[in-house]
Design a protein around this motif. Structure first.
Motif, mmCIF file in Angstrom:
data_model
loop_
_atom_site.group_PDB
_atom_site.id
_atom_site.type_symbol
_atom_site.label_atom_id
_atom_site.label_comp_id
_atom_site.label_asym_id
_atom_site.label_seq_id
_atom_site.Cartn_x
_atom_site.Cartn_y
_atom_site.Cartn_z
ATOM 1 N N LEU A 1 2.795 -13.794 14.545
ATOM 2 C CA LEU A 1 4.189 -13.464 14.252
ATOM 3 C C LEU A 1 4.365 -12.054 13.682
ATOM 4 O O LEU A 1 5.488 -11.624 13.450
ATOM 5 N N GLY A 2 3.266 -11.343 13.474
ATOM 6 C CA GLY A 2 3.358 -9.969 12.992
ATOM 7 C C GLY A 2 3.763 -9.027 14.114
ATOM 8 O O GLY A 2 3.717 -9.375 15.291
ATOM 9 N N HIS A 3 4.149 -7.824 13.730
ATOM 10 C CA HIS A 3 4.614 -6.830 14.705
ATOM 11 C C HIS A 3 4.093 -5.456 14.291
ATOM 12 O O HIS A 3 4.346 -5.016 13.167
ATOM 13 N N ILE A 4 3.336 -4.802 15.173
ATOM 14 C CA ILE A 4 2.906 -3.431 14.902
ATOM 15 C C ILE A 4 4.086 -2.516 15.189
ATOM 16 O O ILE A 4 4.577 -2.452 16.315
ATOM 17 N N VAL A 5 4.544 -1.822 14.172
ATOM 18 C CA VAL A 5 5.650 -0.881 14.305
ATOM 19 C C VAL A 5 5.118 0.465 14.794
ATOM 20 O O VAL A 5 5.732 1.123 15.628
ATOM 21 N N HIS B 1 1.681 -0.930 5.137
ATOM 22 C CA HIS B 1 0.998 0.273 5.634
ATOM 23 C C HIS B 1 -0.512 0.089 5.483
ATOM 24 O O HIS B 1 -0.976 -0.390 4.439
ATOM 25 N N LEU B 2 -1.250 0.495 6.517
ATOM 26 C CA LEU B 2 -2.703 0.330 6.533
ATOM 27 C C LEU B 2 -3.397 1.645 6.856
ATOM 28 O O LEU B 2 -2.899 2.427 7.662
ATOM 29 N N ASP B 3 -4.545 1.866 6.240
ATOM 30 C CA ASP B 3 -5.481 2.906 6.681
ATOM 31 C C ASP B 3 -6.518 2.212 7.541
ATOM 32 O O ASP B 3 -6.988 1.119 7.194
ATOM 33 N N ARG C 1 -17.320 8.257 10.626
ATOM 34 C CA ARG C 1 -16.077 7.575 10.978
ATOM 35 C C ARG C 1 -15.485 8.260 12.211
ATOM 36 O O ARG C 1 -14.636 9.144 12.091
ATOM 37 N N PRO C 2 -15.934 7.847 13.397
ATOM 38 C CA PRO C 2 -15.480 8.516 14.608
ATOM 39 C C PRO C 2 -14.004 8.305 14.921
ATOM 40 O O PRO C 2 -13.403 9.094 15.640
ATOM 41 N N LEU C 3 -13.404 7.263 14.388
ATOM 42 C CA LEU C 3 -11.978 7.017 14.575
ATOM 43 C C LEU C 3 -11.377 6.705 13.215
ATOM 44 O O LEU C 3 -11.919 5.890 12.472
ATOM 45 N N GLN C 4 -10.277 7.383 12.900
ATOM 46 C CA GLN C 4 -9.545 7.119 11.662
ATOM 47 C C GLN C 4 -8.071 7.107 11.997
ATOM 48 O O GLN C 4 -7.635 7.780 12.933
ATOM 49 N N GLY C 5 -7.300 6.354 11.241
ATOM 50 C CA GLY C 5 -5.876 6.329 11.520
ATOM 51 C C GLY C 5 -5.100 5.501 10.532
ATOM 52 O O GLY C 5 -5.602 5.123 9.469
ATOM 53 N N THR C 6 -3.864 5.234 10.909
ATOM 54 C CA THR C 6 -2.953 4.449 10.087
ATOM 55 C C THR C 6 -2.167 3.491 10.986
ATOM 56 O O THR C 6 -2.032 3.724 12.189
ATOM 57 N N ALA C 7 -1.666 2.451 10.384
ATOM 58 C CA ALA C 7 -0.780 1.518 11.084
ATOM 59 C C ALA C 7 0.322 1.084 10.126
ATOM 60 O O ALA C 7 0.131 1.066 8.907
ATOM 61 N N VAL C 8 1.453 0.752 10.694
ATOM 62 C CA VAL C 8 2.573 0.176 9.957
ATOM 63 C C VAL C 8 2.913 -1.126 10.668
ATOM 64 O O VAL C 8 3.127 -1.140 11.884
ATOM 65 N N ASP C 9 2.919 -2.203 9.898
ATOM 66 C CA ASP C 9 3.174 -3.530 10.454
ATOM 67 C C ASP C 9 4.330 -4.191 9.725
ATOM 68 O O ASP C 9 4.518 -3.988 8.533
#
Length: 161
Positions: A89-93, A125-127, A137-145
């Motif tokens: 039921l979550g949603h990646i914004v 908000h996620l790192d 760390r070949p990939l780094q980023g952020t997400a907002v859910d």
């Protein structure tokens, strides 16, 4: 048959919460992924586009020890970590990543997400990072859910603006 994914609720999320998953992309995983994404043609050096992803000689001609995992496959791995954590039921914004270095076939990866902020709305908000056994760390980023609030009748939906 895999276990059902547990639903994460906004009410239960805390800043500093960390979750992780082990990943080990092999040559066979990359071949299967590439077969589904059907890319063809040649790059600027005349090598097959898929070459550095599946052919050790072409990878070495590009200065790599082993073939690399495609960037879109790396993004899929980190996205799966987020979707598995938040539940159906979550949603990646929003998700935004930076590719820092190649991920090689056979790298043992630790996919990590860390809750960095929780807004009054059901937004989290996620790192994010993929870390290899060499400590890189070949990939780094952020997400907002957006997550559902416990007791609400439906999942939050906010179109991306």
């Amino acid at each position: 048959m895999s276990d059902p994914i547990e639903q994460r609720y906004f009410d239960d999320v805390e800043i500093g919460e960390e979750f992780e998953e082990a990943q080990h992309p092999t040559a066979e995983h990359v071949r299967q992924f590439m077969a589904r994404s059907e890319q063809s043609g040649r790059d600027q050096s005349g090598d097959p586009v898929l070459g550095r992803f599946i052919d050790i000689d072409i990878a070495r001609s590009h200065g790599l020890d082993r073939p690399i995992v495609p960037g879109n496959m790396s993004l899929a791995m980190i996205t799966r970590l987020v979707t598995d954590w938040m539940g159906p039921l979550g949603h990646i914004v929003e998700i935004d990543v930076s590719y820092r270095r190649p991920i090689l076939h056979g790298d043992r990866l630790r996919s990590v997400a860390l809750v960095t902020d929780v807004e009054i709305s059901p937004r989290v908000h996620l790192d994010l990072s993929l870390e290899n056994e060499r400590g890189e760390r070949p990939l780094q980023g952020t997400a907002v859910d957006d997550l559902p609030v416990r007791g609400s009748l439906s999942a939050p939906f906010r179109p991306h603006v």
